[in-house]
Motif scaffolding. Structure first.
Motif: not given
Ligand SMILES: CC(=O)SCCNC(=O)CCNC(=O)[C@H](O)C(C)(C)COP(=O)(O)OP(=O)(O)OC[C@H]1O[C@@H](n2cnc3c(N)ncnc32)[C@H](O)[C@@H]1OP(=O)(O)O
Ligand SMILES: CC(C)C(=O)C(=O)O
Ligand SMILES: [Mn+2]
Length: 519
Positions: A9-14, A153-158, A194-199, A227-229
């Motif tokens: 999960s994003s809170s784990s470092n695995r 995905a990377t050419r898709t409007p957010i 990733f940050s934006q979508v997850r937010e 992407g991990l960041e």
């Protein structure tokens, strides 16, 4: 090894390692693998600690369906995924292929970018949203573990990307993959996506986010780590970075970057890195794709030091010029010199040092070929053994074998007399051609008639010296399928024959298409 969906999960470092060598990797022209190659590669991926093996695209062909099904049955630890378009029949087929796995996953994808919607899918945004809900729901009816990917995905409007991700999560997707399908993104952009979508997406924390990067601009690994960041915790990658066009992020690079730079990349994978060299060799052998000499982590020169100042530093302390040890990626400092007086124990140990573990029968066969080679060649180098064992691993199941070859070459005439063993029966023919190689290939064609065209023919020396083994690559193309195979021998013409026969074996695969041997 714990399964991906329970630990990341994003809170784990695995970080979950999703290997797609057998799917995206196989998509690069010429990299077709046989059923047996796929099975043995899957076993290796499972042993080295890959969390998810994407075993193929079951709707693509009967062969792919069979391979995914068998990998699902035989895999002990990893999750086994089958790819499916956002089409009912694809999802049903993928579900049927993975259903025997201990941990089955359906991976379904659909395009989301305006370019793809307009030109490939020819659908509106709302139609695609509806397709996502329907297909992910269908997949969740078959398995609990469903990955959904937004192709391009990377050419898709957010905003639209967020609506698609929301639809997929609501329908039950447990992993959301946002691929850089065309290798266009820059690291900062990829992290921010990733940050934006997850937010912005409600319940985003219900799913694991995944990166899948292509190397068109040479940024696949950098983008994956970025992407991990942004909160992703699954990396899709392939051994040696093989894959569509310029390839995918290389598994060995991702794993060693995380392992070596724990200070800047505070993550962990479940991969036993001492398998990396062996994995690279196995994939290179079964695909016949050479690994570039200066390839990071697994290239022949990755731990070689030639210049005086570097050698001086290395002798004083290896940390002067090495940021990781060769042993950490499975290369041990080779010590045994092999020659015609060497025995089986030393041979086995040497192969282990080089990253190979062969079964008893394969070891016996390889040892016999090694002795033959040592009789003909003054020095048997590590590279000679690597070529020899690669051949042994790949050709154990061949149904066409080269038995004998005599060639007349020179200014007066060129002809080949060739004996092939086809399914246990020997066939001998003589043929002429425009040069000895043409005569050999023509004679093989007359014994085993086939429609495939020769698409690539390359020769290089495995080591230096005039007694060096020749390594020949042959690519055959039939309709939209192409296969590449290698042959090695100290005699260049024998290597040519071996390579052509190997390619024919690969092309006919398990279908025994050579039943039509010319009478
Ligand atoms: C980014 C990627 O790596 S995607 C995976 C790519 N891998 C492969 O394509 C390898 C295996 N592919 C195949 O064997 C074949 O392409 C098949 C069996 C999947 C499909 O074959 P065909 O039915 O002959 O279709 P073809 O490949 O010519 O065209 C693709 C069709 O799928 C559609 N399509 C493409 N992606 C998707 C998707 N994710 N969801 C739904 N439909 C899709 C296209 O729009 C096109 O549909 P159309 O016929 O209505 O125009
Ligand atoms: C099928 C998807 C995940 C893919 O390979 C890509 O978008 O590159
Ligand atoms: Mn891809």
């Amino acid at each position: 090894m714990s399964s991906s969906s329970t630990t990341a999960s994003s809170s784990s470092n695995r970080v979950v390692i999703f290997d797609t060598t057998l799917r995206d990797g196989e998509q690069c022209p010429g990299a077709t693998m046989t059923f047996e190659d796929k099975l043995s590669t899957a076993v290796m991926l499972d042993d080295m600690g890959v969390d998810i093996i994407e075993a193929g695209f079951p709707i693509a062909s009967e062969g792919d369906f069979e391979a995914v099904s068998e990998i699902a049955r035989q895999t002990k630890r990893a999750t086994v995924a089958g790819l499916a378009r956002a089409i009912e029949a694809d999802i049903a087929r993928a579900g049927a292929a993975v259903r025997h796995a201990k941990r089955p996953r359906i991976h379904t994808f659909v395009s989301t970018s305006p370019i793809h919607l307009a030109h490939q899918m020819r659908k509106s945004e709302d139609e695609v949203l509806d397709i996502i809900s329907r297909t992910v729901t269908q997949a969740r009816g078959l398995v609990d573990d469903v990955e959904w990917s937004a192709m391009d995905a990377t050419r898709t409007p957010i905003d639209y990307l967020c609506r698609c991700v929301e639809a997929a999560i609501r329908a039950g997707a447990t992993t959301i993959n946002l691929p850089d399908t065309v290798g266009y993104a820059l690291p900062d952009e990829y992290r921010a996506m990733f940050s934006q979508v997850r937010e912005r997406v409600p319940q985003a924390d219900k799913a694991i986010f995944s990166v899948h990067c292509h190397n068109d601009l040479g940024l696949a690994v950098a983008n994956s780590l970025a992407g991990l960041e942004g909160g992703a915790r699954q990396i899709e990658c392939t051994i040696n970075g093989i894959g569509e066009r310029a390839g995918n992020a290389a598994l060995e690079e991702v794993v060693m970057a995380i392992k070596t730079r724990g200070d800047g990349l505070p993550y962990a994978t479940g991969i036993d890195s001492t398998w990396l060299t062996r994995a690279s060799k196995q994939v290179s052998a079964v695909t016949a794709f050479p690994v570039q000499y200066n390839k990071a982590i697994v290239g022949r020169n990755a731990f070689a030091h030639e210049s005086g100042i570097h050698q001086d530093g290395m002798l004083k302390n290896a940390s002067t010029y090495e940021i990781m040890t060769p042993e950490s990626v499975g290369v041990s400092k080779t010590s045994l010199v092999m020659g015609k007086h060497s025995g089986r124990h030393a041979f086995k140990e040497k192969l282990r040092e080089l990253g190979y573990e062969l079964g008893d029968n394969a070891l016996q066969d390889a040892f016999k070929r090694f002795k033959d080679l040592a009789d003909r060649k003054k020095h048997v180098y590590d590279e000679d053994l690597v070529s020899l064992v690669d051949e042994e691993m790949v050709h154990a199941h061949d149904h066409i074998k080269l038995v004998a070859l005599t060639v007349i070459a020179g200014t007066m005439a060129q002809s080949a007399t060739l004996t092939l063993d086809v399914e246990g029966v020997h066939h001998t023919r003589q043929g002429t051609g425009n040069g000895p190689v043409d005569a050999i290939f023509g004679t093989i064609r007359s014994i085993v008639p086939h429609e495939a065209d020769l698409d690539l023919f390359q020769i290089h020396a495995v080591t230096g010296g005039t007694d060096a083994q020749a390594e020949v690559s042959v690519r055959l193309k039939h309709e939209n399928r192409s296969v590449t195979a290698r042959g090695t021998d100290p005699d260049t013409l024998v290597a040519c024959a071996r390579a052509y026969v190997a390619a024919l074996n690969k092309l006919s695969g398990r279908q025994k298409a050579v039943a039509a041997v010319a009478g």
